[in-house]
Design an enzyme around this catalytic site. Sequence first.
Site, PDB file in Angstrom:
ATOM      1  N   ASP A  67       0.922  -1.171  -0.118  1.00 35.50           N
ATOM      2  CA  ASP A  67      -0.086   0.070   0.161  1.00 35.50           C
ATOM      3  C   ASP A  67       0.904   1.266  -0.015  1.00 35.50           C
ATOM      4  OD1 ASP A  67       0.933  -0.656   2.462  1.00 35.50           O
ATOM      5  OD2 ASP A  67      -0.969  -0.584   3.452  1.00 35.50           O
ATOM      6  N   ASP A 136      -7.759  -2.009  13.998  1.00 35.22           N
ATOM      7  CA  ASP A 136      -9.451  -2.182  13.573  1.00 35.22           C
ATOM      8  C   ASP A 136      -9.434  -3.514  12.678  1.00 35.22           C
ATOM      9  OD1 ASP A 136      -8.266  -1.561  11.312  1.00 35.22           O
ATOM     10  OD2 ASP A 136      -9.533   0.219  11.129  1.00 35.22           O
ATOM     11  N   HIS A 138      -7.767  -4.171  10.058  1.00 31.62           N
ATOM     12  CA  HIS A 138      -7.382  -3.947   8.578  1.00 31.62           C
ATOM     13  C   HIS A 138      -6.208  -4.594   8.182  1.00 31.62           C
ATOM     14  CE1 HIS A 138      -4.760   0.005   9.668  1.00 31.62           C
ATOM     15  NE2 HIS A 138      -3.941  -0.875   9.198  1.00 31.62           N
ATOM     16  N   GLU A 143      -9.768  -1.149   4.846  1.00 29.12           N
ATOM     17  CA  GLU A 143     -10.273  -0.889   6.105  1.00 29.12           C
ATOM     18  C   GLU A 143     -11.694  -1.623   6.400  1.00 29.12           C
ATOM     19  OE1 GLU A 143      -8.910   0.538   8.436  1.00 29.12           O
ATOM     20  OE2 GLU A 143      -8.213   2.458   7.997  1.00 29.12           O
TER      21      GLU A 143
END
Length: 260
Positions: A67, A136, A138, A143
Amino acid sequence: MEVIVLGAESERAALVADAITDLLWGATDAVLGLATGSSPSPVYAELVRRHDVGQVSFARATAFSLDEYLGLPPGHPEGYRQVLEREFVGLVDLSAERLHTPDGQATDIVEACAAYEAAIVAAGGVDLQLLGIGSDGHLAFNEPGSSLASRTRVKTLTPRTRADNARFFDSPDEVPHHVLTQGLGTILQARHLVMLATGAGKAEAVRQAVEGPVSARCPASVLQLHPHVTVVLDPAAASRLELVDYYLAVWADKPAWQGI
Ligand code: GLP
């Protein structure tokens, strides 16, 4: 999925570095999937050490990162390409031309994402993909809510991820809102996925990813759909796993001939 819980950072790093070293001994032109964040750093340090003593060469390898931020000025030190060059690629014999990263400066984002997917395919696919996990849940920058079949595309970071990553920037406001990320479907096409997580802050995300339902609510739960996944944890990150005693017993009885 194999879940390995090890107390010593050096042991976790050596285990993953062994898998990468073995891969490169078997195929010097292997394709590595690199991750950023603090989780893979000890693995990179161990690989650099092995490279420096002549135990491994990356000269014919290719690497793809997961990413990249959008909207950072070119060459910003926290751009993921810069981070990977600084922490790993620039310290071994892997040339910068063989490091592929999503183009965070692209003007045509859709085209840049399609080109990234095509480059991975042209290289023959990723042999071993390193992964961390966000607090979270991810994976890369997919996400919660990400399609489990998604491909490389633009995503918007959650406030939680921006807050988690603010430690790398001078001010929390500097953390970009948008990123380019390999999709979950892209990541699933790598032949071996190795996810590293440490610390109590990851325990709930790890629990949901490993033992929860497969759901876009926890993008890392998509790992359950892949035939060859290794999850390497410290005891704190493993602390909410219901079946941790079983994972420890499997590891203790693992045949010596079987790698990860
Ligand atoms: C970042 C990266 C992820 C990484 C995650 C965890 O947002 N995009 O690829 O896995 O956060 O980072 P860390 O390993 O520093 O906890």
